[in-house]
Design an enzyme around this catalytic site. Structure first.
Site, PDB file in Angstrom:
ATOM      1  N   SER A  81      49.402  19.523  72.706  1.00  0.00           N
ATOM      2  CA  SER A  81      49.586  20.901  73.147  1.00  0.00           C
ATOM      3  C   SER A  81      51.080  21.249  73.187  1.00  0.00           C
ATOM      4  O   SER A  81      51.760  21.120  72.161  1.00  0.00           O
ATOM      5  CB  SER A  81      48.897  21.087  74.498  1.00  0.00           C
ATOM      6  OG  SER A  81      48.696  22.449  74.793  1.00  0.00           O
ATOM      7  N   ASP A 207      38.258  24.195  70.252  1.00  0.00           N
ATOM      8  CA  ASP A 207      39.493  24.429  71.012  1.00  0.00           C
ATOM      9  C   ASP A 207      39.830  25.922  71.018  1.00  0.00           C
ATOM     10  O   ASP A 207      40.023  26.523  69.961  1.00  0.00           O
ATOM     11  CB  ASP A 207      40.631  23.619  70.383  1.00  0.00           C
ATOM     12  CG  ASP A 207      41.879  23.568  71.243  1.00  0.00           C
ATOM     13  OD1 ASP A 207      42.021  24.416  72.144  1.00  0.00           O
ATOM     14  OD2 ASP A 207      42.704  22.670  71.020  1.00  0.00           O
ATOM     15  N   HIS A 235      39.968  20.985  73.783  1.00  0.00           N
ATOM     16  CA  HIS A 235      41.428  20.851  73.739  1.00  0.00           C
ATOM     17  C   HIS A 235      41.954  19.457  74.096  1.00  0.00           C
ATOM     18  O   HIS A 235      43.141  19.192  73.923  1.00  0.00           O
ATOM     19  CB  HIS A 235      42.046  21.885  74.697  1.00  0.00           C
ATOM     20  CG  HIS A 235      43.528  22.046  74.569  1.00  0.00           C
ATOM     21  ND1 HIS A 235      44.142  22.465  73.398  1.00  0.00           N
ATOM     22  CD2 HIS A 235      44.536  21.851  75.465  1.00  0.00           C
ATOM     23  CE1 HIS A 235      45.446  22.518  73.582  1.00  0.00           C
ATOM     24  NE2 HIS A 235      45.721  22.145  74.819  1.00  0.00           N
TER      25      HIS A 235
END
Length: 268
Positions: A81, A207, A235
């Site tokens: 991320s 996601d 995610h």
């Protein structure tokens, strides 16, 4: 003041860089197995975890430089991320420090634009920023909920994410706000061609924060990059589907390190 980093295990150096609002404790589901194969360095980003008292710089380049100051001189980098955005920036500005790059659930641009639909609507990120000062716990809770939305193992994954935040204390809200500004403003789409290291991009089919199409875009722009998409995953695949994640990671890293060693031997 330096960032906090913990190193354990033996083998090729592997640096783990976590995402927004959590800390390096988020890697705990895969860390015991990783340290059997690698010398693993887990860094806490500015304002997060044990680095809570280190202010978050205002630019992606400055964050990357902070991370570089405490990490091994040559390593495989795994970023998730926001951590993946930082790792891409490191591969651009300090390529000699990167043996290989693994990007989990990453996007080169976190917010939508007229030419970039594979992202979070700007108003959603603005809402997080506005809520942060008044309701930190609620904002992070909602953000973590978004991370597991649609995942077939969401019920098991969400408690692990929540526990990783609690285990090392709440992050600094000012640094979180600055980091949201970095997510809002950063756009590496035009820089990806400059990344010239073996790269694996992993995405989750469900996601909502960093869509798989964003991962595909990254892999298509980085020369020679590999792309893999986990089905029925959101995610955080290293939490929800650790066996699949580790199998993909280890296969890629072993090949990349072996090829790197052969290139070094031929150069000598």
């Amino acid at each position: 003041m330096s960032l906090q980093i913990e190193t354990q295990g033996n083998g090729p150096d592997l640096v783990l860089v976590h995402g927004w609002g959590v800390n390096s404790g988020v890697w705990q589901p895969v860390l015991p197995l990783l340290r059997q194969h690698y010398r693993v360095s887990c860094v806490d980003l500015p304002g997060h975890g044990a680095s809570r008292d280190v202010p978050m710089p205002s630019t992606l380049e400055a964050v990357a430089q902070q991370v570089l100051q405490v990490t091994p001189m040559s390593a495989v980098w795994l970023g998730w991320s926001l951590g993946g955005l930082i790792c891409m920036q490191i591969a651009i500005q300090a390529a000699a420090r990167v043996r290989a790059l693994v990007l989990s659930n990453v996007t080169p641009r976190f917010v939508m634009a007229p030419d970039w639909p594979h992202a979070m609507p700007p108003h959603q990120l603005e809402a997080f920023a506005a809520e942060l000062a008044g309701d930190f716990a609620g904002t992070v809770r909602r953000f973590l909920g978004l991370q597991v939305l649609g995942d077939e193992r969401a019920r098991d994954t969400l408690p692990v994410l929540r526990d990783s935040v609690r285990a090392r204390g709440a992050p600094d809200t000012v640094s979180l706000s600055v980091a949201l500004d970095i997510l809002r403003d950063s756009d590496l789409r035009g820089e990806l061609h400059r990344i010239n290291v073996p790269t694996l991009v992993m995405s989750g089919a469900y996601d909502r924060l960093t869509p798989a199409l964003a991962g595909q875009f990254i892999a298509s722009r980085i020369p020679g990059a590999e792309f893999s998409c986990f089905p029925r995953t959101a995610h955080a695949p290293f939490i929800s589907h650790p066996a699949d994640f580790l199998r993909m990671l280890n296969g890629f890293v072993q090949t990349a390190v072996s090829n790197s060693n052969q290139s070094h031997d031929h150069a000598n």
